[in-house]
Motif scaffolding. Structure first.
Motif, PDB file in Angstrom:
ATOM      1  N   LEU A  14       0.851  -1.187   0.000  1.00 30.87           N
ATOM      2  CA  LEU A  14       0.000   0.000   0.000  1.00 30.87           C
ATOM      3  C   LEU A  14       0.888   1.239   0.000  1.00 30.87           C
ATOM      4  CD1 LEU A  14      -2.772   1.373   0.283  1.00 30.87           C
ATOM      5  CD2 LEU A  14      -2.531   1.134   2.747  1.00 30.87           C
ATOM      6  N   ASP A  15       0.869   1.972  -1.106  1.00 34.72           N
ATOM      7  CA  ASP A  15       1.655   3.198  -1.268  1.00 34.72           C
ATOM      8  C   ASP A  15       3.134   2.965  -0.943  1.00 34.72           C
ATOM      9  OD1 ASP A  15      -0.523   4.708  -2.099  1.00 34.72           O
ATOM     10  OD2 ASP A  15      -1.089   5.199  -0.035  1.00 34.72           O
ATOM     11  N   ILE A  43      -7.592   1.622   4.572  1.00 37.23           N
ATOM     12  CA  ILE A  43      -8.142   2.350   3.426  1.00 37.23           C
ATOM     13  C   ILE A  43      -9.555   2.838   3.720  1.00 37.23           C
ATOM     14  CG2 ILE A  43      -8.780   2.104   0.999  1.00 37.23           C
ATOM     15  CD1 ILE A  43      -6.460  -0.050   0.959  1.00 37.23           C
ATOM     16  N   ARG A  58     -15.756   5.096   2.506  1.00 36.76           N
ATOM     17  CA  ARG A  58     -14.600   5.977   2.340  1.00 36.76           C
ATOM     18  C   ARG A  58     -15.073   7.195   1.567  1.00 36.76           C
ATOM     19  NH1 ARG A  58      -8.999   4.932  -0.880  1.00 36.76           N
ATOM     20  NH2 ARG A  58      -7.935   6.769  -0.108  1.00 36.76           N
ATOM     21  N   LEU A  86     -11.010  -2.957  -3.248  1.00 42.70           N
ATOM     22  CA  LEU A  86     -10.046  -1.855  -3.250  1.00 42.70           C
ATOM     23  C   LEU A  86     -10.324  -0.882  -4.394  1.00 42.70           C
ATOM     24  CD1 LEU A  86      -6.832  -3.897  -2.437  1.00 42.70           C
ATOM     25  CD2 LEU A  86      -7.900  -2.175  -0.975  1.00 42.70           C
ATOM     26  N   GLU A  91      -9.067   3.055  -4.997  1.00 46.46           N
ATOM     27  CA  GLU A  91      -7.634   2.787  -5.090  1.00 46.46           C
ATOM     28  C   GLU A  91      -7.279   2.293  -6.494  1.00 46.46           C
ATOM     29  OE1 GLU A  91      -5.464   3.098  -2.259  1.00 46.46           O
ATOM     30  OE2 GLU A  91      -7.247   4.115  -1.570  1.00 46.46           O
ATOM     31  N   VAL A 104      -1.053  -1.347  -4.415  1.00 42.07           N
ATOM     32  CA  VAL A 104      -2.213  -0.482  -4.245  1.00 42.07           C
ATOM     33  C   VAL A 104      -1.701   0.943  -4.093  1.00 42.07           C
ATOM     34  CG1 VAL A 104      -4.228   0.015  -2.826  1.00 42.07           C
ATOM     35  CG2 VAL A 104      -3.480  -2.341  -3.121  1.00 42.07           C
ATOM     36  N   THR A 105      -2.226   1.830  -4.927  1.00 37.58           N
ATOM     37  CA  THR A 105      -1.814   3.230  -4.889  1.00 37.58           C
ATOM     38  C   THR A 105      -3.036   4.090  -4.583  1.00 37.58           C
ATOM     39  OG1 THR A 105      -0.189   2.720  -6.583  1.00 37.58           O
ATOM     40  CG2 THR A 105      -0.612   5.039  -6.154  1.00 37.58           C
ATOM     41  N   SER A 106      -2.933   4.858  -3.520  1.00 41.28           N
ATOM     42  CA  SER A 106      -4.023   5.761  -3.155  1.00 41.28           C
ATOM     43  C   SER A 106      -3.972   6.987  -4.047  1.00 41.28           C
ATOM     44  CB  SER A 106      -3.901   6.198  -1.702  1.00 41.28           C
ATOM     45  OG  SER A 106      -4.026   5.095  -0.849  1.00 41.28           O
TER      46      SER A 106
END
Length: 165
Positions: A14-15, A43, A58, A86, A91, A104-106
C-alpha cells in the motif's frame, strides 16, 4: 476459514509499504482473497456490519458486501476478494503476478501549492515584545571560621529499643 489446498501466497503493498499479517493473502480461483483486517482497514474510513452486509465507507463511496458473519467474528477472519473492493474504494490496484505483489496506490490528495514569495506584497511589520532584563541574584560569600552546630542531639537517639517494645 481454512482454505485447502492453500493458494499462492501474495503480498499487498500500500503506497510503497508492505502490509504484514499473520493471515496471508491467497490466490483462490483467480481471485485475491484476504481478511478485512489489516488489508482494508487502513483504506476504509468506516467498517460496519448490519443486516447480513459488511459496509465499507470511504468519503462519498459506500460499499455493501453480502456476508454471513457470526456474532463476535473478528475482522481478521472475515475473508473477502480484495481487488474489486479496493478498486471500489477508489484505489488503483496493479497485480504483479511474477513477484507475487498486489500494488495499491491511493489517489494523491489535492493540495493547493502556496504562492511564491513576493517581496512587493504588503508585509506585516514585526511587533516589539517587552522582555525585562534578568536581575542578577547576589551570591552569598562565606568567609571566616565555621560555627559549630548549636542544635542539641538527644542522648537516646542511638539507643537500642527495649525488648518487647
Amino acid at each position: 476459514m481454512p482454505i485447502f489446498p492453500p493458494g499462492v501466497a501474495l503480498m499487498l503493498v500500500l503506497d510503497g509499504r508492505p502490509i504484514r499479517s499473520y493471515t496471508p493473502l491467497t490466490l483462490l480461483r483467480g481471485r485475491v482473497v484476504g481478511p478485512v483486517e489489516p488489508y482494508l482497514t487502513p483504506i476504509a474510513e468506516q467498517i460496519s456490519y448490519a443486516d447480513g452486509y459488511l459496509v465499507l465507507t470511504r468519503g462519498a463511496r459506500r460499499i455493501r458486501v453480502p456476508m454471513a458473519m457470526r456474532p463476535g467474528t473478528a475482522l481478521d477472519q472475515a475473508r473477502l476478494p480484495l481487488v474489486p473492493l479496493l478498486r471500489a474504494l477508489g484505489e488503483r490496484v496493479d497485480v504483479d503476478a511474477p513477484r507475487g505483489w498486489i500494488e495499491v496506490t491511493s489517489p494523491a490528495p489535492v493540495v493547493a501549492r502556496p504562492a511564491p514569495f513576493d517581496p512587493s506584497a504588503p508585509q506585516v511589520p514585526p511587533t516589539v515584545v517587552f522582555t525585562p532584563a534578568p536581575v542578577a541574584t547576589p551570591k552569598t560569600a562565606w568567609d571566616g571560621v565555621p560555627v559549630p552546630r548549636r542544635t542539641p542531639i538527644p542522648a537516646n537517639a542511638w539507643s537500642t529499643p527495649a525488648p518487647g517494645g
